[in-house]
Scaffold this motif. Structure first.
Motif: not given
Ligand code: GRF
Length: 200
Positions: A61-62, A64-66
């Motif tokens: 997730k981190p 993807r979020d970045a």
């Protein structure tokens, strides 16, 4: 020297537990040197910690979020695994397709467990797919395989071991899944024993 195994998990870790039990029973001449999960909540992490094995969580997730790529995620995962200097990287209930950004670091040393027979039902719903195919009369049985992961094909590669598993008309997804887990534990440990013996 016992073979150094890094085990990647995403869930309950019952297959990781089968490896730990086989090591403790001296059936496998190996040591699990690191367990990595892509999910913080994976119960398999508790199994590793209880056995005193180092664990790491490497969530996607981190990235993807970045706006970072899967290749970056895979390359960072490879760096974590390489630190542990594994002889074998074991995907035991690992639910993330690995790209060459990871695989190229461990040529013919990545081993995947998949709850289907060679060439059947690739992907994350293999057991449900087999039950549906049985109920529509397409197949009479299913099974489990362990294969090497030479490239980015999903759940395909040189088969190290496989075992058939029966499906019954009375089966539910739960009863078939439970039966498949028992077969998985046997096939995974047997495949690892074969690979490790081949290395000695
Ligand atoms: C197993 O069916 C495995 O093949 C699949 O995830 C399930 C969970 O395995 N990929 P585990 O209990 O986490 O080892």
């Amino acid at each position: 020297m016992p073979a150094r195994l890094v085990v990647l998990i995403s869930g309950s870790g019952s297959n990781l537990q089968a490896i730990l039990d086989a090591i403790r029973a001296r059936y496998l001449d190996a040591q699990v040197v690191l367990v990595i999960s892509n999910r913080q909540a994976a119960f398999g992490l508790e199994r590793a910690q209880k056995a005193g094995i180092p664990t790491r969580v490497h969530p996607l997730k981190p990235y993807r979020d970045a706006g970072r790529s899967r290749e970056e995620y895979d390359a960072d995962l490879a760096a974590l695994v390489r630190e542990a200097a594994p002889d074998w990287v074991v995907l035991a209930g690992w639910m993330h397709i690995l790209s060459q950004a990871f695989l190229r670091h461990f040529p013919y040393r990545v081993v995947n467990l998949h709850p289907a027979l060679p060439g059947q039902f690739p992907g994350a719903t293999a057991i449900a797919d087999a039950l549906a195919a049985f109920q529509s009369g397409q197949i009479k049985k299913t099974g489990v395989m362990v294969h090497l992961v030479p490239d980015e094909q999903v759940d395909r590669g040189p088969v190290i071991a496989s075992e058939e598993a029966p499906i019954y008309a009375t089966d539910t997804l739960e009863s078939l899944t439970n039966r498949m887990h028992q077969v998985e534990h046997r096939v995974l440990v047997g495949a690892l024993a074969r690979l490790i013996q081949g290395d000695e």
